[in-house]
Every structure is written in C-alpha cells, then in structure tokens.
Design a protein around this motif. Structure first.
Motif, PDB file in Angstrom:
ATOM      1  N   SER A  95      -7.159 -13.728   4.556  1.00 52.61           N
ATOM      2  CA  SER A  95      -7.447 -12.916   3.373  1.00 52.61           C
ATOM      3  C   SER A  95      -6.414 -11.800   3.365  1.00 52.61           C
ATOM      4  O   SER A  95      -6.050 -11.263   4.418  1.00 52.61           O
ATOM      5  CB  SER A  95      -8.866 -12.341   3.410  1.00 52.61           C
ATOM      6  N   VAL A  96      -5.915 -11.481   2.186  1.00 54.80           N
ATOM      7  CA  VAL A  96      -4.925 -10.418   2.010  1.00 54.80           C
ATOM      8  C   VAL A  96      -5.492  -9.484   0.947  1.00 54.80           C
ATOM      9  O   VAL A  96      -5.694  -9.890  -0.199  1.00 54.80           O
ATOM     10  CB  VAL A  96      -3.558 -10.992   1.556  1.00 54.80           C
ATOM     11  N   ASP A  97      -5.757  -8.246   1.342  1.00 50.39           N
ATOM     12  CA  ASP A  97      -6.445  -7.314   0.448  1.00 50.39           C
ATOM     13  C   ASP A  97      -5.820  -5.922   0.529  1.00 50.39           C
ATOM     14  O   ASP A  97      -6.205  -5.118   1.376  1.00 50.39           O
ATOM     15  CB  ASP A  97      -7.928  -7.255   0.821  1.00 50.39           C
ATOM     16  N   PRO A  98      -4.874  -5.610  -0.362  1.00 51.56           N
ATOM     17  CA  PRO A  98      -4.240  -4.293  -0.348  1.00 51.56           C
ATOM     18  C   PRO A  98      -5.207  -3.133  -0.597  1.00 51.56           C
ATOM     19  O   PRO A  98      -4.886  -1.987  -0.285  1.00 51.56           O
ATOM     20  CB  PRO A  98      -3.198  -4.379  -1.464  1.00 51.56           C
ATOM     21  N   ALA A  99      -6.389  -3.397  -1.131  1.00 52.90           N
ATOM     22  CA  ALA A  99      -7.361  -2.327  -1.404  1.00 52.90           C
ATOM     23  C   ALA A  99      -8.390  -2.166  -0.288  1.00 52.90           C
ATOM     24  O   ALA A  99      -9.263  -1.309  -0.377  1.00 52.90           O
ATOM     25  CB  ALA A  99      -8.078  -2.603  -2.724  1.00 52.90           C
ATOM     26  N   ARG A 100      -8.297  -2.926   0.753  1.00 55.54           N
ATOM     27  CA  ARG A 100      -9.333  -2.947   1.804  1.00 55.54           C
ATOM     28  C   ARG A 100      -9.645  -1.571   2.376  1.00 55.54           C
ATOM     29  O   ARG A 100     -10.803  -1.223   2.607  1.00 55.54           O
ATOM     30  CB  ARG A 100      -8.920  -3.906   2.915  1.00 55.54           C
ATOM     31  N   GLU A 101      -8.635  -0.760   2.614  1.00 53.23           N
ATOM     32  CA  GLU A 101      -8.896   0.534   3.251  1.00 53.23           C
ATOM     33  C   GLU A 101      -9.801   1.428   2.411  1.00 53.23           C
ATOM     34  O   GLU A 101     -10.452   2.318   2.931  1.00 53.23           O
ATOM     35  CB  GLU A 101      -7.604   1.251   3.611  1.00 53.23           C
ATOM     36  N   TYR A 102      -9.888   1.169   1.121  1.00 48.99           N
ATOM     37  CA  TYR A 102     -10.750   1.974   0.258  1.00 48.99           C
ATOM     38  C   TYR A 102     -12.206   1.525   0.311  1.00 48.99           C
ATOM     39  O   TYR A 102     -13.079   2.219  -0.176  1.00 48.99           O
ATOM     40  CB  TYR A 102     -10.209   2.007  -1.168  1.00 48.99           C
ATOM     41  N   PHE A 103     -12.452   0.382   0.912  1.00 49.96           N
ATOM     42  CA  PHE A 103     -13.821  -0.068   1.085  1.00 49.96           C
ATOM     43  C   PHE A 103     -14.372   0.379   2.437  1.00 49.96           C
ATOM     44  O   PHE A 103     -15.448   0.935   2.520  1.00 49.96           O
ATOM     45  CB  PHE A 103     -13.913  -1.589   0.960  1.00 49.96           C
ATOM     46  N   ASP A 104     -13.631   0.078   3.492  1.00 48.72           N
ATOM     47  CA  ASP A 104     -14.161   0.398   4.821  1.00 48.72           C
ATOM     48  C   ASP A 104     -13.095   0.719   5.862  1.00 48.72           C
ATOM     49  O   ASP A 104     -13.394   0.829   7.040  1.00 48.72           O
ATOM     50  CB  ASP A 104     -15.049  -0.736   5.317  1.00 48.72           C
TER      51      ASP A 104
ATOM     52  N   GLY B 191      -4.641   6.916  -3.811  1.00 45.76           N
ATOM     53  CA  GLY B 191      -6.083   7.046  -3.926  1.00 45.76           C
ATOM     54  C   GLY B 191      -6.721   6.380  -5.128  1.00 45.76           C
ATOM     55  O   GLY B 191      -7.938   6.346  -5.232  1.00 45.76           O
ATOM     56  N   TYR B 192      -5.932   5.826  -6.039  1.00 47.03           N
ATOM     57  CA  TYR B 192      -6.480   5.162  -7.216  1.00 47.03           C
ATOM     58  C   TYR B 192      -6.739   3.696  -6.844  1.00 47.03           C
ATOM     59  O   TYR B 192      -5.848   2.850  -6.903  1.00 47.03           O
ATOM     60  CB  TYR B 192      -5.519   5.291  -8.387  1.00 47.03           C
ATOM     61  N   ARG B 193      -7.968   3.410  -6.433  1.00 45.84           N
ATOM     62  CA  ARG B 193      -8.319   2.104  -5.882  1.00 45.84           C
ATOM     63  C   ARG B 193      -7.887   0.950  -6.776  1.00 45.84           C
ATOM     64  O   ARG B 193      -7.411  -0.078  -6.307  1.00 45.84           O
ATOM     65  CB  ARG B 193      -9.815   2.024  -5.604  1.00 45.84           C
ATOM     66  N   TYR B 194      -8.051   1.096  -8.081  1.00 43.99           N
ATOM     67  CA  TYR B 194      -7.720  -0.008  -8.979  1.00 43.99           C
ATOM     68  C   TYR B 194      -6.233  -0.354  -8.955  1.00 43.99           C
ATOM     69  O   TYR B 194      -5.858  -1.499  -9.210  1.00 43.99           O
ATOM     70  CB  TYR B 194      -8.198   0.281 -10.394  1.00 43.99           C
ATOM     71  N   ALA B 195      -5.395   0.609  -8.639  1.00 44.55           N
ATOM     72  CA  ALA B 195      -3.962   0.315  -8.516  1.00 44.55           C
ATOM     73  C   ALA B 195      -3.712  -0.611  -7.329  1.00 44.55           C
ATOM     74  O   ALA B 195      -2.899  -1.539  -7.419  1.00 44.55           O
ATOM     75  CB  ALA B 195      -3.165   1.606  -8.368  1.00 44.55           C
ATOM     76  N   TYR B 196      -4.426  -0.375  -6.228  1.00 42.32           N
ATOM     77  CA  TYR B 196      -4.254  -1.227  -5.054  1.00 42.32           C
ATOM     78  C   TYR B 196      -4.779  -2.637  -5.333  1.00 42.32           C
ATOM     79  O   TYR B 196      -4.147  -3.626  -4.966  1.00 42.32           O
ATOM     80  CB  TYR B 196      -4.965  -0.609  -3.844  1.00 42.32           C
TER      81      TYR B 196
ATOM     82  N   VAL C  93       0.835  -1.203   0.000  1.00 37.37           N
ATOM     83  CA  VAL C  93       0.000   0.000   0.000  1.00 37.37           C
ATOM     84  C   VAL C  93       0.870   1.254   0.000  1.00 37.37           C
ATOM     85  O   VAL C  93       0.615   2.197  -0.754  1.00 37.37           O
ATOM     86  CB  VAL C  93      -0.972  -0.012   1.198  1.00 37.37           C
ATOM     87  N   HIS C  94       1.912   1.264   0.817  1.00 38.36           N
ATOM     88  CA  HIS C  94       2.795   2.440   0.856  1.00 38.36           C
ATOM     89  C   HIS C  94       3.504   2.671  -0.479  1.00 38.36           C
ATOM     90  O   HIS C  94       3.686   3.821  -0.904  1.00 38.36           O
ATOM     91  CB  HIS C  94       3.814   2.318   1.987  1.00 38.36           C
ATOM     92  N   LEU C  95       3.873   1.594  -1.156  1.00 36.36           N
ATOM     93  CA  LEU C  95       4.520   1.739  -2.460  1.00 36.36           C
ATOM     94  C   LEU C  95       3.542   2.291  -3.499  1.00 36.36           C
ATOM     95  O   LEU C  95       3.892   3.178  -4.284  1.00 36.36           O
ATOM     96  CB  LEU C  95       5.091   0.396  -2.923  1.00 36.36           C
ATOM     97  N   VAL C  96       2.320   1.797  -3.502  1.00 31.65           N
ATOM     98  CA  VAL C  96       1.319   2.308  -4.441  1.00 31.65           C
ATOM     99  C   VAL C  96       0.987   3.756  -4.113  1.00 31.65           C
ATOM    100  O   VAL C  96       0.798   4.573  -5.015  1.00 31.65           O
ATOM    101  CB  VAL C  96       0.052   1.423  -4.448  1.00 31.65           C
ATOM    102  N   ASP C  97       0.958   4.095  -2.828  1.00 31.69           N
ATOM    103  CA  ASP C  97       0.718   5.490  -2.427  1.00 31.69           C
ATOM    104  C   ASP C  97       1.711   6.445  -3.098  1.00 31.69           C
ATOM    105  O   ASP C  97       1.373   7.581  -3.414  1.00 31.69           O
ATOM    106  CB  ASP C  97       0.835   5.663  -0.910  1.00 31.69           C
TER     107      ASP C  97
END
Length: 150
Positions: A77-86, A33-38, A24-28
């Motif tokens: 479960s491993v979900d790098p995009a989780r923070e963008y959901f909830d 903020g681009y959810r699809y990247a995560y 997540v930090h690398l994608v940041d």
C-alpha cells in the motif's frame, strides 16, 4: 511504460518509500498540513509507478472508519496521506490485518494531464495549483524514472 528489472521486496519497499516520502516533502512546500493535497497526489504517484512498469491500483475505501483513497502496487500500500491519520508508514506490505479497508479497486487509467488536474482541483485556485501539480509530477518523474517525455 518503462520495464523494470527484478528487484527484491526490500528494494521495492525502499523505492516506493522514497517516492512517497519525496511526494510528501514536495506537498509540504506548497500546502503543508492540508490533508486533501496529500491524498490528491495519489494519481501523480500512480503515474510515476506506472512509468516504472508497476501495475498500480487506486483503492477507494476507508482508513480506520474514515473515507480515504490510496494506491496498491507490487504487494504494497502506498499512502502519501498516512501520517495525517496515525503517523504510520507511507508504504507497507499488503496484509490481512490492516487499518485499510478496501471497498473498490480501480486500475490506473488516467494520463498525466488527468493526474495533474486531480491534484489541482482540491485547491481554491486550480489555475495556480495546476502549475504546482505539474511541478510535483515533473520532479518525481525526473528523480525516479529518469528521462521522460514531458
């Protein structure tokens, strides 16, 4: 694939959380903020987990009614995009009551090149994003697997 020695559930959770958080930090740094990247980092993370000797599954389904993909490895479960959901945890133990609803599970069967392409193709200029994707994968492999064949 590297063989791993036996680790406790708490150690595995800590290891997976470190990998997901670093991702997540690398994608940041390149697409904050681009959810699809995560989401698109799942194949990259899957490659790293495979190198660690874990059985990894890509899961297609939904998260609270929204179409989504995530990984499952070693009962987590491993979900790098989780923070963008909830804003929830990036890594959680698999359990029966979960906001994740799996529709299809696929074994990780792509190589590093395919994982890099998957990430790169969520951007308008894949040629540039391919370099960034390779950078993320190389960083994760160096950090969490150690020496590796680039």
């Amino acid at each position: 694939m590297v063989r791993t020695m036996h680790v406790t559930t708490a150690q595995r959770h800590q290891e997976l959380s470190a990998i997901a958080t670093s991702t997540v930090h690398l994608v940041d740094q390149i697409a904050r903020g681009y959810r699809y990247a995560y989401v698109a980092t799942c194949p990259l993370v899957g490659c790293v987990l495979d190198e660690l000797g874990l059985v990894v599954t890509l899961v297609q389904g939904n998260f609270r009614g929204q179409s989504h993909i995530w990984l499952e490895a070693d009962s987590f479960s491993v979900d790098p995009a989780r923070e963008y959901f909830d804003g929830g945890a990036l890594v959680e133990p698999l359990r029966s009551s979960s906001p994740y609803v799996a529709e299809q599970r696929l074994p990780i069967d792509w190589g590093r090149t395919e994982a890099v392409e998957w990430f790169a193709n969520v951007f308008e200029v894949p040629e540039i994003s391919r370099v960034r994707s390779q950078w993320i994968l190389d960083y994760l492999l160096r950090t969490f697997v150690g020496s590796y064949a680039a």
